[in-house]
Design a protein around this motif. Structure first.
Motif, PDB file in Angstrom:
ATOM      1  N   THR A  52       0.820  -1.208   0.000  1.00 21.46           N
ATOM      2  CA  THR A  52       0.000   0.000   0.000  1.00 21.46           C
ATOM      3  C   THR A  52       0.854   1.258   0.000  1.00 21.46           C
ATOM      4  OG1 THR A  52      -1.774  -1.127   1.178  1.00 21.46           O
ATOM      5  CG2 THR A  52      -1.772   1.267   1.252  1.00 21.46           C
ATOM      6  N   ASN A  53       1.925   1.253   0.807  1.00 15.71           N
ATOM      7  CA  ASN A  53       2.794   2.426   0.867  1.00 15.71           C
ATOM      8  C   ASN A  53       3.541   2.660  -0.435  1.00 15.71           C
ATOM      9  OD1 ASN A  53       2.069   2.926   3.511  1.00 15.71           O
ATOM     10  ND2 ASN A  53       3.735   1.690   4.345  1.00 15.71           N
ATOM     11  N   GLU A  54       3.758   1.577  -1.156  1.00 14.62           N
ATOM     12  CA  GLU A  54       4.532   1.640  -2.381  1.00 14.62           C
ATOM     13  C   GLU A  54       3.708   2.158  -3.561  1.00 14.62           C
ATOM     14  OE1 GLU A  54       8.308   0.888  -4.123  1.00 14.62           O
ATOM     15  OE2 GLU A  54       7.571   0.982  -2.074  1.00 14.62           O
ATOM     16  N   ILE A  55       2.422   1.953  -3.497  1.00 15.64           N
ATOM     17  CA  ILE A  55       1.534   2.260  -4.616  1.00 15.64           C
ATOM     18  C   ILE A  55       0.783   3.567  -4.363  1.00 15.64           C
ATOM     19  CG2 ILE A  55      -0.384   1.362  -6.008  1.00 15.64           C
ATOM     20  CD1 ILE A  55       2.000  -0.462  -6.186  1.00 15.64           C
ATOM     21  N   PRO A  56       0.796   4.480  -5.342  1.00 23.54           N
ATOM     22  CA  PRO A  56       0.177   5.784  -5.140  1.00 23.54           C
ATOM     23  C   PRO A  56      -1.341   5.781  -5.310  1.00 23.54           C
ATOM     24  CG  PRO A  56       1.129   5.691  -7.315  1.00 23.54           C
ATOM     25  CD  PRO A  56       1.431   4.371  -6.665  1.00 23.54           C
ATOM     26  N   LEU A  57      -1.982   4.893  -4.579  1.00 26.28           N
ATOM     27  CA  LEU A  57      -3.445   4.819  -4.614  1.00 26.28           C
ATOM     28  C   LEU A  57      -3.906   4.571  -3.185  1.00 26.28           C
ATOM     29  CD1 LEU A  57      -3.927   2.421  -7.678  1.00 26.28           C
ATOM     30  CD2 LEU A  57      -4.364   4.886  -7.639  1.00 26.28           C
ATOM     31  N   SER A  58      -5.176   4.750  -2.948  1.00 25.58           N
ATOM     32  CA  SER A  58      -5.682   4.545  -1.595  1.00 25.58           C
ATOM     33  C   SER A  58      -5.552   3.084  -1.180  1.00 25.58           C
ATOM     34  CB  SER A  58      -7.136   4.964  -1.507  1.00 25.58           C
ATOM     35  OG  SER A  58      -7.966   3.910  -1.954  1.00 25.58           O
ATOM     36  N   ARG A  59      -5.526   2.873   0.120  1.00 20.53           N
ATOM     37  CA  ARG A  59      -5.401   1.524   0.670  1.00 20.53           C
ATOM     38  C   ARG A  59      -6.500   0.604   0.125  1.00 20.53           C
ATOM     39  NH1 ARG A  59      -7.382  -1.493   4.099  1.00 20.53           N
ATOM     40  NH2 ARG A  59      -9.002  -0.029   4.701  1.00 20.53           N
ATOM     41  N   THR A  60      -7.695   1.129   0.073  1.00 15.79           N
ATOM     42  CA  THR A  60      -8.831   0.334  -0.393  1.00 15.79           C
ATOM     43  C   THR A  60      -8.631  -0.129  -1.824  1.00 15.79           C
ATOM     44  OG1 THR A  60     -10.088   1.980   0.818  1.00 15.79           O
ATOM     45  CG2 THR A  60     -11.316   0.266  -0.302  1.00 15.79           C
ATOM     46  N   THR A  61      -8.194   0.784  -2.653  1.00 14.66           N
ATOM     47  CA  THR A  61      -8.018   0.452  -4.065  1.00 14.66           C
ATOM     48  C   THR A  61      -6.915  -0.594  -4.238  1.00 14.66           C
ATOM     49  OG1 THR A  61      -8.650   2.707  -4.611  1.00 14.66           O
ATOM     50  CG2 THR A  61      -7.615   1.429  -6.345  1.00 14.66           C
ATOM     51  N   VAL A  62      -5.827  -0.423  -3.502  1.00 14.23           N
ATOM     52  CA  VAL A  62      -4.740  -1.404  -3.577  1.00 14.23           C
ATOM     53  C   VAL A  62      -5.246  -2.776  -3.139  1.00 14.23           C
ATOM     54  CG1 VAL A  62      -2.498  -2.069  -2.649  1.00 14.23           C
ATOM     55  CG2 VAL A  62      -2.932   0.316  -3.250  1.00 14.23           C
ATOM     56  N   SER A  63      -6.003  -2.783  -2.061  1.00 10.53           N
ATOM     57  CA  SER A  63      -6.565  -4.037  -1.562  1.00 10.53           C
ATOM     58  C   SER A  63      -7.402  -4.711  -2.646  1.00 10.53           C
ATOM     59  CB  SER A  63      -7.417  -3.761  -0.326  1.00 10.53           C
ATOM     60  OG  SER A  63      -8.118  -4.916   0.063  1.00 10.53           O
ATOM     61  N   GLN A  64      -8.182  -3.888  -3.339  1.00 17.42           N
ATOM     62  CA  GLN A  64      -9.021  -4.404  -4.424  1.00 17.42           C
ATOM     63  C   GLN A  64      -8.169  -5.041  -5.523  1.00 17.42           C
ATOM     64  OE1 GLN A  64     -12.633  -1.742  -5.012  1.00 17.42           O
ATOM     65  NE2 GLN A  64     -11.721  -1.701  -7.030  1.00 17.42           N
ATOM     66  N   HIS A  65      -7.098  -4.363  -5.904  1.00 21.83           N
ATOM     67  CA  HIS A  65      -6.198  -4.912  -6.924  1.00 21.83           C
ATOM     68  C   HIS A  65      -5.566  -6.215  -6.436  1.00 21.83           C
ATOM     69  CE1 HIS A  65      -6.527  -1.782  -9.863  1.00 21.83           C
ATOM     70  NE2 HIS A  65      -6.080  -0.832  -9.074  1.00 21.83           N
ATOM     71  N   LEU A  66      -5.209  -6.259  -5.153  1.00 24.44           N
ATOM     72  CA  LEU A  66      -4.628  -7.478  -4.590  1.00 24.44           C
ATOM     73  C   LEU A  66      -5.610  -8.646  -4.688  1.00 24.44           C
ATOM     74  CD1 LEU A  66      -2.826  -6.056  -1.413  1.00 24.44           C
ATOM     75  CD2 LEU A  66      -1.713  -7.196  -3.338  1.00 24.44           C
ATOM     76  N   GLN A  67      -6.876  -8.378  -4.417  1.00 24.48           N
ATOM     77  CA  GLN A  67      -7.888  -9.436  -4.512  1.00 24.48           C
ATOM     78  C   GLN A  67      -7.997  -9.963  -5.944  1.00 24.48           C
ATOM     79  OE1 GLN A  67      -8.600 -10.390  -1.494  1.00 24.48           O
ATOM     80  NE2 GLN A  67      -7.616  -8.484  -0.883  1.00 24.48           N
ATOM     81  N   GLU A  68      -7.912  -9.055  -6.894  1.00 23.01           N
ATOM     82  CA  GLU A  68      -7.973  -9.437  -8.310  1.00 23.01           C
ATOM     83  C   GLU A  68      -6.811 -10.361  -8.671  1.00 23.01           C
ATOM     84  OE1 GLU A  68     -10.060  -8.715 -11.281  1.00 23.01           O
ATOM     85  OE2 GLU A  68     -11.213  -8.868  -9.439  1.00 23.01           O
ATOM     86  N   LEU A  69      -5.614  -9.939  -8.259  1.00 20.23           N
ATOM     87  CA  LEU A  69      -4.422 -10.729  -8.540  1.00 20.23           C
ATOM     88  C   LEU A  69      -4.525 -12.109  -7.901  1.00 20.23           C
ATOM     89  CD1 LEU A  69      -1.745  -7.931  -8.009  1.00 20.23           C
ATOM     90  CD2 LEU A  69      -2.172  -9.134 -10.159  1.00 20.23           C
TER      91      LEU A  69
END
Lengths: 110, 110
Positions: A47-64
């Motif tokens: 999350t800290n590495e990616i310039p998006l909100s925590r929620t959005t990163v979490s969403q991308h992680l679920q997709e992956l």
DNA sequence: TTTTTATGTCGTATGTTTACGTCATTAAAC
DNA sequence: GTTTAATGACGTAAACATACGACATAAAAA
């Protein structure tokens, strides 16, 4: 009635398309790249590495995770994510095979 | 204000994502495969090959053209489409390079 | 036990893609 | 010159993706 005619196509094309779709967002590629480099893999670090909100990163992680590119392992409050090498190897094989298939040598005109 | 944060990421990731997006629909993959096999490449032939309406196929063709994967050449009333080998070679290089980058050998745990 | 912390889920606004019918254009056939 | 044929452009409905705040949960710290 409109929409989603994807199943009309060959299964192998559908699979390649599915993987391509997952790779079609730079945030997800950045996550994959980060996971390949880091040792820790904690969700918060990503999350800290990616310039998006925590929620959005979490969403991308679920997709992956959904397509099997990464795994998550709960460790107390935190979650450790890491790449699935088997899956990546598989994807590489599929992509290369398709791209080879469409790489014609004797070109017809244009 | 929401949406489209893609430019916050590395240029190389953006390019891979763009290409992946193009490859994320089986119809477009089917078109590429067909163009690799056929000799004629006439737009109408492609339409007959793909189980979608003529308009939709045309739209997919424009997309493929936009990113440079195919070229179209007007021949009277008809249009001859064909693959751009340079572009495909380039894409192959990019994809393989990225997938190699994230293929770690010594796996950490999961 | 209460508070804090790390994460995921839900709801939702906005933008994008997919799919297709209709219309416009232009070349060839008649 | 009219008609037919092959395409692309335009408009649009439905589905989907992106992004994020607010809420929920559950472990760890205080």
């Amino acid at each position: 009635m409109t929409y989603k005619k994807a199943d009309l196509f060959d299964k192998d094309l559908q699979r390649i398309a599915e993987v391509a779709k997952i790779m079609s967002h730079p945030a997800r590629l950045a996550i994959l790249r980060y996971l390949a480099n880091c040792k820790t893999c904690i969700s918060g670090d990503i999350t800290n590495e990616i310039p998006l909100s925590r929620t959005t990163v979490s969403q991308h992680l679920q997709e992956l995770k959904r397509v099997g590119l990464i795994h998550g392992e709960i460790d107390g409050l935190k979650v450790n994510y890491c790449l699935c090498n088997t899956c990546i190897t598989d994807i590489k094989k599929n992509f290369i095979s398709f791209l080879d298939e469409i790489s014609i040598t004797e070109n017809i005109k244009c």
